[in-house]
Design a protein around this motif. Structure first.
Motif, PDB file in Angstrom:
ATOM      1  N   UNK A 198      62.340 -57.831   7.160  1.00 39.36           N
ATOM      2  CA  UNK A 198      61.495 -58.078   5.991  1.00 39.36           C
ATOM      3  C   UNK A 198      61.397 -56.837   5.114  1.00 39.36           C
ATOM      4  N   UNK A 199      61.119 -55.691   5.762  1.00 43.77           N
ATOM      5  CA  UNK A 199      60.980 -54.441   4.990  1.00 43.77           C
ATOM      6  C   UNK A 199      62.315 -54.066   4.354  1.00 43.77           C
ATOM      7  N   UNK A 200      63.396 -54.184   5.153  1.00 44.71           N
ATOM      8  CA  UNK A 200      64.725 -53.843   4.617  1.00 44.71           C
ATOM      9  C   UNK A 200      65.050 -54.746   3.426  1.00 44.71           C
ATOM     10  N   UNK A 201      64.712 -56.047   3.548  1.00 46.48           N
ATOM     11  CA  UNK A 201      64.953 -56.996   2.453  1.00 46.48           C
ATOM     12  C   UNK A 201      64.198 -56.595   1.193  1.00 46.48           C
ATOM     13  N   UNK A 202      62.925 -56.178   1.376  1.00 42.79           N
ATOM     14  CA  UNK A 202      62.132 -55.737   0.223  1.00 42.79           C
ATOM     15  C   UNK A 202      62.767 -54.528  -0.441  1.00 42.79           C
ATOM     16  N   UNK A 203      63.250 -53.592   0.405  1.00 44.46           N
ATOM     17  CA  UNK A 203      63.867 -52.381  -0.162  1.00 44.46           C
ATOM     18  C   UNK A 203      65.088 -52.766  -0.992  1.00 44.46           C
ATOM     19  N   UNK A 204      65.928 -53.657  -0.422  1.00 46.26           N
ATOM     20  CA  UNK A 204      67.131 -54.085  -1.148  1.00 46.26           C
ATOM     21  C   UNK A 204      66.729 -54.721  -2.482  1.00 46.26           C
ATOM     22  N   UNK A 205      65.670 -55.542  -2.424  1.00 49.24           N
ATOM     23  CA  UNK A 205      65.198 -56.217  -3.619  1.00 49.24           C
ATOM     24  C   UNK A 205      64.815 -55.204  -4.717  1.00 49.24           C
ATOM     25  N   UNK A 206      63.992 -54.214  -4.316  1.00 47.23           N
ATOM     26  CA  UNK A 206      63.556 -53.220  -5.323  1.00 47.23           C
ATOM     27  C   UNK A 206      64.712 -52.346  -5.779  1.00 47.23           C
ATOM     28  N   UNK A 254      59.175 -48.367   6.200  1.00 43.21           N
ATOM     29  CA  UNK A 254      60.318 -48.468   7.117  1.00 43.21           C
ATOM     30  C   UNK A 254      60.280 -47.325   8.135  1.00 43.21           C
ATOM     31  N   UNK A 255      60.022 -46.121   7.611  1.00 42.79           N
ATOM     32  CA  UNK A 255      59.922 -44.951   8.490  1.00 42.79           C
ATOM     33  C   UNK A 255      58.782 -45.121   9.479  1.00 42.79           C
ATOM     34  N   UNK A 256      57.633 -45.603   8.966  1.00 42.89           N
ATOM     35  CA  UNK A 256      56.467 -45.790   9.837  1.00 42.89           C
ATOM     36  C   UNK A 256      56.799 -46.772  10.940  1.00 42.89           C
ATOM     37  N   UNK A 259      45.958 -36.094   8.697  1.00 43.94           N
ATOM     38  CA  UNK A 259      47.225 -36.335   9.384  1.00 43.94           C
ATOM     39  C   UNK A 259      47.113 -37.580  10.263  1.00 43.94           C
ATOM     40  N   UNK A 260      45.962 -37.752  10.906  1.00 46.99           N
ATOM     41  CA  UNK A 260      45.795 -38.932  11.760  1.00 46.99           C
ATOM     42  C   UNK A 260      45.731 -40.217  10.945  1.00 46.99           C
ATOM     43  N   UNK A 261      45.136 -40.142   9.753  1.00 47.65           N
ATOM     44  CA  UNK A 261      45.019 -41.361   8.928  1.00 47.65           C
ATOM     45  C   UNK A 261      46.348 -41.758   8.305  1.00 47.65           C
ATOM     46  N   UNK A 262      47.235 -40.777   8.114  1.00 43.04           N
ATOM     47  CA  UNK A 262      48.514 -41.080   7.467  1.00 43.04           C
ATOM     48  C   UNK A 262      49.579 -41.307   8.535  1.00 43.04           C
ATOM     49  N   UNK A 263      50.328 -42.361   8.391  1.00 42.34           N
ATOM     50  CA  UNK A 263      51.346 -42.628   9.402  1.00 42.34           C
ATOM     51  C   UNK A 263      52.458 -41.592   9.316  1.00 42.34           C
ATOM     52  N   UNK A 264      52.905 -41.118  10.489  1.00 36.63           N
ATOM     53  CA  UNK A 264      53.908 -40.047  10.484  1.00 36.63           C
ATOM     54  C   UNK A 264      55.176 -40.465   9.738  1.00 36.63           C
ATOM     55  N   UNK A 272      59.684 -47.640  12.121  1.00 36.77           N
ATOM     56  CA  UNK A 272      60.703 -47.131  13.046  1.00 36.77           C
ATOM     57  C   UNK A 272      60.075 -46.199  14.083  1.00 36.77           C
ATOM     58  N   UNK A 273      59.254 -45.251  13.624  1.00 37.01           N
ATOM     59  CA  UNK A 273      58.642 -44.318  14.582  1.00 37.01           C
ATOM     60  C   UNK A 273      57.710 -45.077  15.535  1.00 37.01           C
ATOM     61  N   UNK A 274      56.959 -46.041  14.967  1.00 37.71           N
ATOM     62  CA  UNK A 274      56.026 -46.809  15.790  1.00 37.71           C
ATOM     63  C   UNK A 274      56.777 -47.587  16.877  1.00 37.71           C
ATOM     64  N   UNK A 275      57.889 -48.226  16.475  1.00 32.04           N
ATOM     65  CA  UNK A 275      58.640 -49.027  17.446  1.00 32.04           C
ATOM     66  C   UNK A 275      59.248 -48.124  18.520  1.00 32.04           C
ATOM     67  N   UNK A 276      59.791 -46.963  18.102  1.00 28.18           N
ATOM     68  CA  UNK A 276      60.403 -46.069  19.086  1.00 28.18           C
ATOM     69  C   UNK A 276      59.361 -45.513  20.046  1.00 28.18           C
ATOM     70  N   UNK A 277      58.187 -45.157  19.489  1.00 27.85           N
ATOM     71  CA  UNK A 277      57.137 -44.619  20.362  1.00 27.85           C
ATOM     72  C   UNK A 277      56.651 -45.676  21.357  1.00 27.85           C
ATOM     73  N   UNK A 278      56.601 -46.914  20.876  1.00 29.23           N
ATOM     74  CA  UNK A 278      56.056 -47.965  21.744  1.00 29.23           C
ATOM     75  C   UNK A 278      57.122 -48.871  22.324  1.00 29.23           C
ATOM     76  N   UNK A 279      58.358 -48.347  22.463  1.00 31.03           N
ATOM     77  CA  UNK A 279      59.491 -49.204  22.849  1.00 31.03           C
ATOM     78  C   UNK A 279      59.269 -49.876  24.208  1.00 31.03           C
TER      79      UNK A 279
END
Ligand SMILES: Nc1ncnc2c1ncn2[C@@H]1O[C@H](COP(=O)(O)OP(=O)(O)OP(=O)(O)O)[C@@H](O)[C@H]1O
Length: 632
Positions: A272-280, A243-245, A156-161, A247-254
Motif C-alpha cells: 500500500x505504501x509503495x503504491x502510494x509512493x509510485x502514485x505521487x 516506508x522507513x518507519x 526522539x521517542x515521539x518520532x519514529x526512527x 521497515x524498521x518496525x517490521x525488522x525489529x518485531x520480525x
C-alpha cells in the motif's frame, strides 16, 4: 581507576528561517510543548526563496573558494558558447561567400581552441559542482545528527526512527540533486542563455524578439507546474518516511510478525505504501515531464516566426546568409540550456521540499538545555535529593506528583511498585532525559538544572534491563563513555565484572566484534560487558533498571559477584522487580501512581503490613522473574 568526563553539549544555537520553521517555545513546560506536535517535528512551509537562501548561506557559502572556481568555469563555458555563433557567421560569410582561403586554415584552429577551452572549463565546473553537492549533503547530515544527539528523549521517542532515517538517507541526496545541483545548473544554463540571447540581440534584435516571444507563456506555465510538483513531492517524501518507519518496525518485531503469522498483512501494508509512493512519484514525473515539451513547442513557434521573417528579409536582400546562419546557431545553442533551465525550475521545488524537511530537524530546539551559567557538577559525597518533584509526559497527565526522596551518600535505594507507577520516570529525571515541571532534584546540594549535562552524566552510570551494546569490539563497548581508557584498565574492569574469562575465549578476545546489538553474545555475557562498562566509568552514582531481570538463575548467579563489586561505595538507585534486588537495598521506596506510598527497610515494611507486604506475599515470595503480574 581513573575517571574521565565525557563531552557532550546541548543544542544551544539552532538556526531558524524567521517565520518559516515552527520552533517550540523552549521556555514553556515540557508537556505544554508537545501539544499539537504528535511527531515532534513537522514539515516547514518555507518559501522557495527563503529555503534556498538559507541553504546557500549555511551550506554552500562556507565553501566559497570552490564556488568561485566553479562559477568562473561556468562563465568560461557559457562565454565560449557565445563565441561559436560568430565563428559560424565568419565561416559562412568569409569562407563560403567571400572565398577567403586564408581564413579556411585559421578558423578550424580557432574552433579547436575554443572547444578545448570549453571542454576544460566544463570539466572544472562539473567537478566543483559535485564537490559542493557532496559537501552540502555531508553538512546537512552532520547538523541533523548533532541535533538528534543533543535532543531531548521525548522528541526522539515521539518520532519514529524511520522518519529520521528517511531524512538522512532519502531527503539529503534530493537536496543535493534537486537544489544544490539545480542551483548551479541554473547559474550555468542561465549564463549560457544570457550570452547566447545577448549574441542574438546583438546580431538582429527583431529576429531575437520573435524567438523569445513565447517566453512569458512558458514562465506562467512553469509557475503552475512548480506548485503541482511541490505538492506531490511533499506527499511522496512523507510516504517514504512511512516506508522507513514500517521497515524498521517490521525488522525489529520480525519474531512477533512471524509468530503471529502476520507476514501477508505486513506485506499488504507495505505494498500500500509503495503504491502510494509510485502514485505521487508519477504525479511529479507527469508535471515535470510536461515542462520540457511545452517549452519546446513554444520555442518552435519562435523559430517558425524567425524563419518566416528572416527568410523574407533574405529573399529581399536585407540580410546575408552568414548573418542568418549565425543568428540561428545562437538560437539553437540557446535552446538546450533554455530547456534545462525550465526543467531545473521544476526540480528545484523537489529540492526545496526536501531541504525544508531537513531544516525542520536541524531547527529542533531541545527542551532539555544547559543554562548559560551551568557549572560542572561536583560530587563530594553523593547525596541525591528529590524535592516535591512533579512531572508528566503529556499535558494534563501527571506521572509524578510531590515526589520527595532523600538518598544518603552511599545508600542503596530500591524503587518498587506496580507497572506504570513512575519508577523509570524517576531515573529519567535524574539523568535529565526530561526536566521536572515542579520541584527540583539536587545532587550534593546542586540543582541538576544548574550543572552541565556532560558533568551530570559523567558522574552517573546507568545499567538497563537490556544491555545496550554497539556493533563494535568488546573493548570499545567496555570503554564506551570512558574515552582514552587503557587496555589494562579495560581488562581490569572486565575482570571485576566476571567477564574477562569468556572474553578471552572469544575468537579475537577483546577485539571481537559483538554484532548488531551484541547479537553474537548471550544475554548474560552482554550484561557482564555492560557491568564492565559501568565499572570502568567508575561513577559515584549508579542507576540500575533491574539489569538482571532478563537473565535466568544460572546467568544471574554468574553476575552476582560483579554486581556486589559494582554497588560497593556508590550511591545507588535501583528499580527492583526481584526479591534478590530488593534485598540489596538499605531503603525501599514503594511507589504507586507517581507517589511514594511507603518508605522503609525490608523488615520495617513487612511489619507495617501494607502495600509492600502485599507485594511480598504475591510476588517476591515466589521470586518470579520480571514480576509479570506487577507489570500488567
Ligand atoms: N515517553 C513517554 N511518553 C508518554 N508517557 C509515558 C512515557 N514513558 C512512560 N510514560 C507513562 O508514564 C507512566 C509511568 O511510566 P514509568 O515507565 O515511569 O513506569 P514504571 O513504574 O517504570 O513501569 P514499569 O515497571 O512497567 O517499567 C506510565 O503511565 C507510562 O505509560
Amino acid at each position: 581507576m581513573r575517571r574521565r568526563a565525557t563531552s557532550s553539549s546541548t543544542c544551544t544555537g539552532c538556526w531558524s528561517l524567521a517565520g518559516q520553521m515552527p520552533r517550540p517555545d523552549a521556555s514553556a513546560g515540557f508537556a505544554a510543548q508537545t501539544i499539537g506536535q504528535p511527531d515532534g517535528w513537522s514539515l516547514a512551509e518555507g518559501s522557495t526563496r527563503a529555503v534556498l537562501t538559507r541553504l546557500f548561506r549555511e551550506s554552500v557559502l562556507p565553501n566559497w573558494k570552490v564556488l568561485v572556481l566553479g562559477l568562473a568555469a561556468m562563465v568560461a563555458t557559457a562565454a565560449t558558447s557565445g563565441v561559436l555563433p560568430f565563428l559560424m557567421q565568419m565561416v559562412a560569410d568569409e569562407v563560403f561567400v567571400a572565398k577567403n582561403e586564408q581564413l579556411l586554415f585559421v578558423l578550424p584552429g580557432l574552433v579547436i581552441l575554443v572547444m578545448t577551452f570549453r571542454a576544460a572549463a566544463d570539466w572544472v565546473s562539473q567537478v566543483a559542482d559535485a564537490w559542493l553537492g557532496n559537501q552540502v549533503v555531508a553538512d546537512l547530515r552532520i547538523r541533523m545528527f548533532d541535533t538528534l544527539a543533543n535532543a531531548d528523549l521525548g522528541w526522539i521517542q515521539r518520532t519514529h526512527s524511520g522518519r529520521f532515517v528517511s531524512a538522512f538517507v532519502n531527503d539529503t541526496p534530493i537536496v543535493d540533486r534537486a537544489a544544490a545541483k539545480t542551483m548551479t545548473s541554473m547559474v550555468k544554463n542561465g549564463l549560457s542563455v544570457l550570452f547566447l540571447v545577448g549574441s542574438m540581440f546583438y546580431m538582429d534584435w527583431r529576429l531575437a524578439c520573435l524567438v523569445v516571444a513565447g517566453m512569458p507563456l512558458a514562465i506562467v506555465f512553469l509557475g503552475r507546474q512548480k506548485k503541482r510538483i511541490s505538492g506531490s513531492v511533499r506527499r511522496s517524501m512523507q510516504e517514504a518516511g512511512d516506508l522507513g518507519s514500517m521497515l524498521t518496525q517490521t525488522l525489529q518485531g520480525i519474531r512477533v510478525v512471524k509468530a503471529y503469522r502476520q507476514e501477508a498483512e505486513e506485506a499488504a501494508r507495505f505494498r500500500g505504501i509503495v503504491g502510494n509512493i509510485v502514485d505521487y512519484l508519477m504525479r511529479t514525473a507527469r508535471s515535470r515531464a510536461a515542462v520540457g515539451p511545452v517549452t519546446e513547442a513554444l520555442s518552435g513557434l519562435g523559430f517558425a516566426a524567425a524563419i518566416l521573417y528572416g527568410g523574407w528579409q533574405g529573399i529581399h536582400g536585407n540580410v546575408s546568409l552568414g548573418h542568418f546562419m549565425g543568428f540561428m546557431t545562437a538560437a539553437m545553442l540557446a535552446y538546450q540550456p533554455l530547456k534545462s533551465l525550465a526543467s531545473a525550475q521544476a526540480s528545484l521545488s523537489e529540492g526545496v521540499t526536501a531541504a525544508s524537511r531537513v531544516f525542520a530537524i536541524i531547527d529542533y530546539a531541545s527542551h532539555v538545555t544547559e543554562s548559560r551559567s551551568a557549572k560542572p557538577l561536583k560530587v563530594s559525597e553523593g547525596r541525591i535529593t528529590f524535592e516535591r518533584v512533579g512531572f508528566g509526559y503529556e499535558a494534563g497527565k501527571s506521572v509524578l506528583a510531590d515526589f520527595d526522596l532523600e538518598i544518603a551518600p552511599g545508600q542503596k535505594v530500591a524503587l518498587v511498585g506496580p507497572s506504570g507507577a513512575g519508577k523509570s520516570t524517576v531515573i529519567n529525571l535524574l539523568l535529565r532525559f526530561f526536566d521536572p515541571e515542579a520541584g527540583r532534584i539536587l545532587i550534593d546540594g546542586q540543582d541538576i538544572r544548574d550543572v552541565t549535562l556532560a558533568s551530570l552524566r559523567s558522574e552517573i552510570a546507568l545499567l538497563t534491563q537490556e544491555p545496550i551494546l554497539f556493533d563494535e569490539t568488546v573493548a570499545s563497548n567496555i570503554a564506551y563513555g570512558s574515552e582514552g581508557a587503557l587496555q589494562e584498565e579495560i581488562a581490569a574492569a572486565a575482570e571485576a565484572a566476571a567477564a574477562h574469562d569468556f572474553i578471552m575465549r572469544l575468537p579475537n578476545g577483546y577485539q571481537t566484534r559483538v554484532g548488531e546489538a551484541g547479537g553474537r553474545l548471550s544475554g548474560g555475557e552482554r550484561q557482564r560487558i555492560a557491568f564492565a562498562r559501568a565499572m570502568l566509568r567508575n561513577a559515584p552514582i549508579l542507576l540500575l533498571d533491574e539489569p538482571t531481570a532478563s537473565l535466568d538463575a544460572e546467568a544471574e548467579a554468574k553476575v552476582q559477584s560483579a554486581m556486589e563489586k559494582l554497588l560497593a561505595g556508590r550511591t545507588v538507585l535501583m528499580i527492583a522487580h526481584r526479591l534478590s534486588t530488593v534485598k540489596r537495598a538499605d531503603l525501599i521506596c514503594v511507589m504507586d501512581e507517581g507517589r511514594i506510598v511507603e518508605l522503609g527497610t525490608h523488615s520495617e515494611l513487612l511489619a507495617r503490613n501494607g502495600a509492600y507486604s502485599r507485594m511480598f506475599g504475591t510476588q517476591f515470595a515466589t521470586e518470579e522473574p520480571a514480576l509479570s503480574a506487577l507489570r500488567g
